[in-house]
Motif scaffolding. Structure first.
Motif, PDB file in Angstrom:
ATOM      1  N   GLY A 236       0.936  -1.061   0.034  1.00 10.73           N
ATOM      2  CA  GLY A 236       0.011   0.008  -0.019  1.00 10.73           C
ATOM      3  C   GLY A 236       0.844   1.128  -0.173  1.00 10.73           C
ATOM      4  O   GLY A 236       2.110   1.105  -0.001  1.00 10.73           O
ATOM      5  N   PRO A 237       0.171   2.462   0.055  1.00 10.91           N
ATOM      6  CA  PRO A 237       1.246   3.700  -0.369  1.00 10.91           C
ATOM      7  C   PRO A 237       2.048   4.173   1.063  1.00 10.91           C
ATOM      8  O   PRO A 237       2.725   4.834   0.909  1.00 10.91           O
TER       9      PRO A 237
ATOM     10  N   VAL B  76       3.404   1.618   2.804  1.00 18.57           N
ATOM     11  CA  VAL B  76       4.110   0.348   3.207  1.00 18.57           C
ATOM     12  C   VAL B  76       5.533   0.470   2.393  1.00 18.57           C
ATOM     13  O   VAL B  76       5.605   0.348   1.117  1.00 18.57           O
TER      14      VAL B  76
ATOM     15  N   MET C  62       5.919   1.610  -1.284  1.00 20.79           N
ATOM     16  CA  MET C  62       5.488   3.106  -0.942  1.00 20.79           C
ATOM     17  C   MET C  62       5.234   4.335  -1.964  1.00 20.79           C
ATOM     18  O   MET C  62       4.052   4.545  -2.192  1.00 20.79           O
ATOM     19  N   GLU C  63       6.124   4.209  -2.845  1.00 21.01           N
ATOM     20  CA  GLU C  63       5.975   5.323  -3.974  1.00 21.01           C
ATOM     21  C   GLU C  63       5.207   4.811  -5.180  1.00 21.01           C
ATOM     22  O   GLU C  63       4.509   5.561  -5.853  1.00 21.01           O
TER      23      GLU C  63
ATOM     24  N   TYR D  30       2.717   2.547  -5.359  1.00 24.03           N
ATOM     25  CA  TYR D  30       1.655   1.626  -5.187  1.00 24.03           C
ATOM     26  C   TYR D  30       0.380   2.665  -5.726  1.00 24.03           C
ATOM     27  O   TYR D  30       0.374   3.679  -5.240  1.00 24.03           O
ATOM     28  N   PRO D  31      -0.352   2.108  -6.575  1.00 26.09           N
ATOM     29  CA  PRO D  31      -1.275   3.178  -7.371  1.00 26.09           C
ATOM     30  C   PRO D  31      -2.536   3.261  -6.632  1.00 26.09           C
ATOM     31  O   PRO D  31      -2.866   2.409  -5.796  1.00 26.09           O
ATOM     32  N   LEU D  32      -3.075   4.585  -6.674  1.00 30.74           N
ATOM     33  CA  LEU D  32      -4.066   4.986  -5.714  1.00 30.74           C
ATOM     34  C   LEU D  32      -5.240   4.989  -6.955  1.00 30.74           C
ATOM     35  O   LEU D  32      -5.724   5.842  -7.687  1.00 30.74           O
TER      36      LEU D  32
END
Lengths: 538, 538
Positions: A387-388, A390, B1-2, B4-6
């Motif tokens: 996730g964003p 992690v 972290m960077e 991971y798509p939202l």
């Protein structure tokens, strides 16, 4: 919409435009320090400017070795908002780890609390990259120290420009923070937090269903600012304009309760041992905690009895949460779903004592020996996360591949998950006993053994076995060592009704004490080495 | 972290893993439809699968022409989660604009409510890209229609695969939604919402300090799902697991109040006219609104009296908010800062009647003729915005450069901002009177004129003036037209104590009615054309 960068400048700027009057209260060696976010902003800009004057450049790692106070808060923003990397160092690590961490991160400057100077003085000769030490103190004259070169925090601040403008071209994926895990074996591992990661994590703790952090809160992070950014509370508090109360060096339970009462704290966060000690202190001498709307507890599992004590005896909601250095940290919070309000008291607290529900934004899988586990509260698996906020790697560390593969962070935490999605930790992966392809939780067996009236403490490890791969072996310290002789059968009998037959340890060994590490954890690795051939007889 | 798509998949997945039991309640032509998020998930996957079967590909625009109901909610996720673009079309636009929008967006399919078929039938011959119409109805047999080809929603759904897996390689900057502004002049302009924009906007409305949307809420978007994604409520509700109540076709105030009572709605959102009508209905016949913790009001400015009525007479907190199509929409919410609780009743409601404080995540400047305005509640400027859910262009439209330049979205809204940061709209940029380099708010003058006991309605425009550039000219409709003769001096006298001398209109013209557009707004452009030479005499 797509290209607007998610950086810490957004957090800082909002505190400045909207919350200039709100307070930051800090306990320091010389008493209570109190200022506004307007002061915080001016000083933070000055600090960035001063660091620039010292030659700090974007990407440089700048370390802090400090308790929770306004100087640390200023560093939290001054360093990343100028593009450098805030590296918070755990003051409680063994000296060799502190040396390793500072050298591995190649930190250029180190902020040190006045009271922590002796620690750094002991290791200064081994630090290979530090170009200067900045002492966090409000004393006019710097304390005597063998460190050099040294700078007084307030001295360099005075030379800084209060109008210093933060760059607005920092990329959201740029590193903002760095924190090392406190490994029980091997060297600590570094985790880099991007601006984007901290930004999104901050939003996540403002959500009504997680911690609901708000301008209306007065937030006290008891969790140290050198532990995963004090769980992100200082960042989110600045963004949302919450008043902050920073409890300073080595606060006692009495000091914490006094601050909560005096400053009308609404939400405070700490580890279970803090809340256990605070409960005891509060029951001995009542502080006025009427403004406290929640205590947040994480770092390790809180016993159900602690949660019940806060809620039933003190009337304070208790949020049990779970996370780790690699996850910024928030992963789960144990708050009931609305329809669980109808469950029985016992069911509610069984649920509340789990680690909780995954927060919005993260993805989780719990994977056992046969793939993803059933959501039945029984099948065990390792928690995998992405996730964003992690991490996807350890900082310049070849151990990255052990924990990060297939696109997931393998947490090493073994858990079960119930049908509502509440996660409950049952063991660490390395402590599981793997018997005949099935997993046995050493922690479950230990907790049950320790509930036996004669047992002082218990430890269970997996030992190689010719038929089953591994079998559990229990180590027990009795309350009265004289009872030893006849107790083995009694103990195993005590376990029998509570576990499947194949979970019962093959043997019990009585010890006078169980070997422990410097931070008080069982040294299971030592026991495993010593008893490696117990069942094979090699 | 960077990396991971939202994307919206995160929202959908969480509803499926954690909130399968929670409900979506929908009012349809045949009554109340009620199902769980588990049903919603299965049907949404089926819909995506069916659309794939019809040849829909990532990036395709798929339009909806529908009220608020579960079919629309399914389309909200099925379309973007398969990589296509959800284009919600405002059913209230003039036919020529609907034609323009559908052709400009090059929509491939159009979902149409059964009751709205006659509208689309009228324009079908002008639609150049639609390959098929999908009728949202629960009737077994499709209603007769001249549209073709037509598909029954439930029919195609039945052929869809309930196990359909959403792709996890959609980029966060990919378009997820498309919505056109309802322009009062010229053609509507399209705004594209990225996955990332909707994701972050959804987080923003879950924050404790904005709307605090929660699993514990039962959310009723009265604002149509064709108005800026019903202000993002359906997206956030799915993510957080809130029960949803969707009020269906053309709900009356009585229907809305009944649904709120029956379904124990906790938060509902609509425009001021909705809340004015609901207030009247509630005072005539009390519904049980005891579960309602807040009403959210936006779309246009709510009068202070409406806010006070809800809070003081009904005991329901009223959140006055501001946003627009270009901003996803949330920009500000008027909730007091904690220390403003100590202000007087009058000060509190003066603040609460502003558009409010900027929400976390956005950046705002208010720029007047002399640069950024003072935060004094008086100096007027245009609201400029940027941030992760603020558009940076209109969709394939050369008018983009008029509103997006220097890295900011120029909203065209004229506002003042007070020292606490509360923004108050005072006019639209095009309606400002620019006299001698200073700005005069036509809206302020109109509102004050309308407070005069003899005035039914008033409209003020800027008219070219040889000396001052422009001067204000007032148009007034009197309550009793017979009063006309002697009133001009009286009206100007009425304004005098309330405004600077140079704000007072140079003349007042009495009309029997003020020309209005099809959506009921004053046609100021017509008046400006007609009276262009009033002061110059050309």
């Amino acid at each position: 919409m797509e290209n607007y960068p998610l950086t810490l400048r957004a957090l800082f700027d909002r505190s400045q435009s909207l919350f200039g009057k709100k307070e930051v209260v800090s306990r320091t060696n010389s008493g209570i320090s109190r200022y506004t976010y307007a002061d915080f902003g001016r000083r933070t800009r000055q600090l960035s400017s001063a660091l620039q004057g010292l030659g700090v450049k974007p990407g440089d790692r700048i370390a802090t070795f400090a308790w929770n106070h306004h100087w640390h808060l200023e560093a939290y923003f001054a360093i990343p908002c100028m593009g450098a990397v805030l590296h918070t160092v755990n003051i409680r690590l063994p000296l060799e780890h502190i040396v390793y961490i500072l050298n591995h991160a190649q930190d250029r400057f180190l902020f040190v609390d006045e009271t922590l100077l002796p620690v750094i003085e002991k290791i200064q000769d081994q630090l290979t990259t530090i170009e200067g030490y900045i002492i966090m103190t409000d004393r006019q004259e710097l304390p005597p120290t063998s460190l050099q070169p040294v700078y007084g925090y307030e001295n360099i601040l005075n030379d800084g420009d209060p109008q210093y403008m933060f760059s607005d071209d920092i990329h959201e994926s740029a590193p903002a923070g760095l924190c090392y895990t406190s490994a029980t074996t091997g060297k600590p591992k570094g985790v880099v937090y991007s601006h984007r990661g901290i930004y999104l994590h901050s939003l996540s703790i403002g959500l009504a269903d997680t911690l609901g952090l708000s301008e209306r809160d007065t937030v006290m992070p008891i969790v140290p600012m050198f532990h995963v950014n004090a769980w992100g509370l200082p960042f989110a508090s600045v963004w949302f304009g919450s008043k902050q109360v920073l409890p300073g060096p080595a606060p006692t339970p009495g000091i914490l309760l006094g601050l909560m009462a005096d400053e009308q704290v609404t939400i405070a966060a700490g580890v279970p041992t803090v809340w256990t000690a605070a409960l005891k202190a509060q029951e001995a001498k009542q502080a006025d905690l009427s403004t406290l709307r929640a205590v947040v507890c994480g770092g390790s599992a809180a016993p159900r009895s602690l949660i019940e004590s806060y809620e039933q005896r003190l009337g304070i909601p208790f949020y049990h949460a779970y996370g780790m250095t690699e996850t910024c940290p928030l992963v789960t919070v144990a708050r009931l779903k609305s329809y669980q309000d109808a469950a029985s008291y016992d069911e509610q607290y069984t649920t509340r004592a789990t680690q909780g529900l995954l927060v919005p934004g993260l993805e989780m899988k719990i994977v056992g020996p046969r793939g993803e586990v059933a959501w039945d509260g029984h099948e065990m698996g390792e928690i995998l996360l992405r996730g964003p906020w992690v991490a996807t790697a350890y900082y310049q560390d070849e151990r990255t591949q052990e924990s990060f593969h297939d696109g997931w962070f393998h947490s090493g935490d073994i858990a079960v998950i119930d049908q509502e999605g509440f996660v409950k930790l049952v063991d660490r992966a390395k402590d599981l006993v793997k018997s005949g392809g099935e997993w046995i939780s050493s922690l479950d067996l230990e907790n049950t053994l320790m509930a036996h009236p004669n047992v002082f403490e218990a430890c269970v490890i997996g030992v190689p076995h010719p038929k089953w791969g591994e079998r559990p072996l229990a180590f027990v310290v009795l309350k009265d060592f004289a009872l030893q002789a006849g107790d083995k059968a009694d103990l195993l009998h005590f376990l029998t009704p509570k576990f499947a037959k194949w979970w019962i340890p093959d043997d019990v060994i009585f010890l006078q004490e169980i070997p422990r590490s410097s931070v008080g954890k069982f040294m299971k690795r030592e026991l495993r080495e010593q008893y490696q051939t117990y069942f094979t007889g090699d």
